[in-house]
Write an enzyme that holds these catalytic residues in place. Structure first.
Site, mmCIF file in Angstrom:
data_model
loop_
_atom_site.group_PDB
_atom_site.id
_atom_site.type_symbol
_atom_site.label_atom_id
_atom_site.label_comp_id
_atom_site.label_asym_id
_atom_site.label_seq_id
_atom_site.Cartn_x
_atom_site.Cartn_y
_atom_site.Cartn_z
ATOM 1 N N MET A 226 0.875 -1.191 -0.129
ATOM 2 C CA MET A 226 -0.008 0.037 -0.121
ATOM 3 C C MET A 226 0.783 1.366 -0.045
ATOM 4 O O MET A 226 0.619 2.145 0.685
ATOM 5 C CB MET A 226 -1.080 -0.302 1.330
ATOM 6 C CG MET A 226 -1.799 -1.128 1.172
ATOM 7 S SD MET A 226 -2.848 -1.286 2.475
ATOM 8 C CE MET A 226 -1.753 -2.164 3.728
ATOM 9 N N GLY A 227 1.804 1.301 -0.788
ATOM 10 C CA GLY A 227 2.716 2.392 -1.039
ATOM 11 C C GLY A 227 3.430 2.977 0.402
ATOM 12 O O GLY A 227 3.625 2.187 1.253
ATOM 13 N N GLY A 230 2.593 1.055 3.820
ATOM 14 C CA GLY A 230 3.107 -0.253 4.328
ATOM 15 C C GLY A 230 2.523 -1.478 3.613
ATOM 16 O O GLY A 230 2.154 -1.247 2.476
ATOM 17 N N GLY A 256 7.824 -2.181 -5.441
ATOM 18 C CA GLY A 256 6.913 -3.432 -5.369
ATOM 19 C C GLY A 256 7.798 -4.752 -5.548
ATOM 20 O O GLY A 256 7.559 -5.702 -5.032
ATOM 21 N N ASP A 257 8.432 -4.658 -6.729
ATOM 22 C CA ASP A 257 9.357 -5.613 -7.089
ATOM 23 C C ASP A 257 10.434 -5.985 -5.880
ATOM 24 O O ASP A 257 10.744 -7.057 -5.652
ATOM 25 C CB ASP A 257 10.391 -5.253 -8.365
ATOM 26 C CG ASP A 257 9.427 -4.864 -9.545
ATOM 27 O OD1 ASP A 257 8.314 -5.316 -9.630
ATOM 28 O OD2 ASP A 257 10.007 -4.088 -10.567
#
Ligand SMILES: Nc1ncnc2c1ncn2[C@@H]1O[C@H](COP(=O)(O)OP(=O)(O)OP(=O)(O)O)[C@@H](O)[C@H]1O
Ligand SMILES: [Mg+2]
Length: 314
Positions: A226-227, A230, A256-257
């Site tokens: 969620m950016g 967290g 994200g990766d």
């Protein structure tokens, strides 16, 4: 032979060309003052993040034969085993024109390769033979022209049938169809999770209920990022919320990766959900402090891990 390590599968790799061009204007002659090339695509990024943390790391998927050199250089530099299939044409090139003066980026994305039926059939054979030798498989990113929407669904089935563990990180129909086949791990961001379920998830309880629903359907672990807020990590009988420590953000590319890579590095080493939460978040915030998809040195990653706030939820 026992299966070990991680293989990433990148079906739609990319080469990012960054052009630094102060005062860039469309329709004018523009001068570039510096230029660099980053090989990418989500699976390639995950392989690069994992190198040095997991052994062996294998990159599989498709690369266009005509501009393959930056990928080969990356694989050599990082000790990544290159099992990518070369196909006719060029891997898609994304031009990023950076104008530091105007503080703006102009993106020009070229078309990429079209994958033929024969290439797709051969790739599936490659993966069948890799399946007995690598423990985890990461399927991530978009699909190139020429592949069916159920490409990931097919790969989830094929790899799991051969005893592989599969992590899936995609969006749209290819994600929805892949999830229906019950992968071992998924890492949607909040928007991808809403898209997957076809409804908004405004509160943290909604996200938790949604992730639990997916686990109940047979997905081993669900990690929802969620950016800056967290991430939520859910497995059968346990749910954790991981809050990142405050850091100076340089670039959010590949956060994200990096999170998926940290989670996989934990699982490949036999770590539990709490370790996944800490290492996943430390990789993600670690890359935020760097230009491009790179991690800070190991000691710094370990310091970040200790600073992640992990809380049991539900
Ligand atoms: N601005 C931020 N500040 C602190 N941490 C962040 C920030 N952005 C991302 N993170 C960390 O990175 C993780 C993954 O970020 P995010 O949810 O944006 O992934 P994503 O949307 O899948 O990104 P990608 O574009 O790489 O696919 C978050 O769970 C969080 O730990
Ligand atoms: Mg993502």
């Amino acid at each position: 032979m026992q299966a070990e390590g991680v293989a990433t599968v990148t079906l739609n790799a990319a080469l990012d060309h960054s052009l630094e061009c102060p005062g860039f204007r469309a329709g004018a002659v523009n001068r570039v003052i510096s230029h660099w090339v980053d090989p990418g695509g989500k699976g390639i990024n995950v392989a690069a993040f994992l190198a040095g943390w997991v052994r062996p790391v294998t990159a599989a998927g498709f690369l266009g034969r005509d501009n393959v050199q930056p990928f080969e250089a990356l694989f050599r530099a990082k000790g990544i085993e290159d099992r990518c299939r070369r196909v006719a044409g060029e891997t898609r090139v994304n031009l990023k024109v950076l104008d530091p003066a105007g503080n703006q980026v102009t993106d020009i994305n070229l078309p990429g390769v079209k994958v033929g039926e024969e290439d797709w059939a051969t790739l599936k054979q490659d993966l069948e033979s890799l399946a007995g030798t690598r423990r985890w498989f990461v399927l991530s990113g978009s699909l190139p022209a020429g592949l069916p929407e159920d490409a990931y669904a097919e790969l989830v089935c094929l790899l799991r049938r051969k005893g592989g563990l599969v992590a899936l990180d995609a969006s749209g129909p290819s994600m929805r169809l892949g999830v229906a086949e019950g992968p071992d791990l998924i890492k949607p961001n909040i928007h991808e999770l809403e898209e997957l379920l076809g409804r908004k998830l405004p509160k943290r309880e909604d996200v938790l209920a949604a992730a639990r629903g997916l686990v109940a359907q047979g997905i081993g672990r669900v990690v929802v990022s969620m950016g800056a807020d967290g991430a939520l990590l859910v497995e059968r009988g346990r749910a954790l919320f991981a809050k990142p420590p405050p850091v100076e953000v340089v670039s959010t590319v590949g956060a994200g990766d990096a999170m998926l890579s940290g989670v996989l590095a934990s699982l490949a080493g036999g770590g539990d959900l709490e370790e996944c939460a800490r290492r996943g978040t430390a990789f993600a915030v670690g890359t935020l402090t760097r230009h491009g998809p790179v991690l800070p040195p190991r000691a710094e990653v370990e310091t970040l891990m200790a600073r992640v706030k992990v809380e049991e939820v539900g």
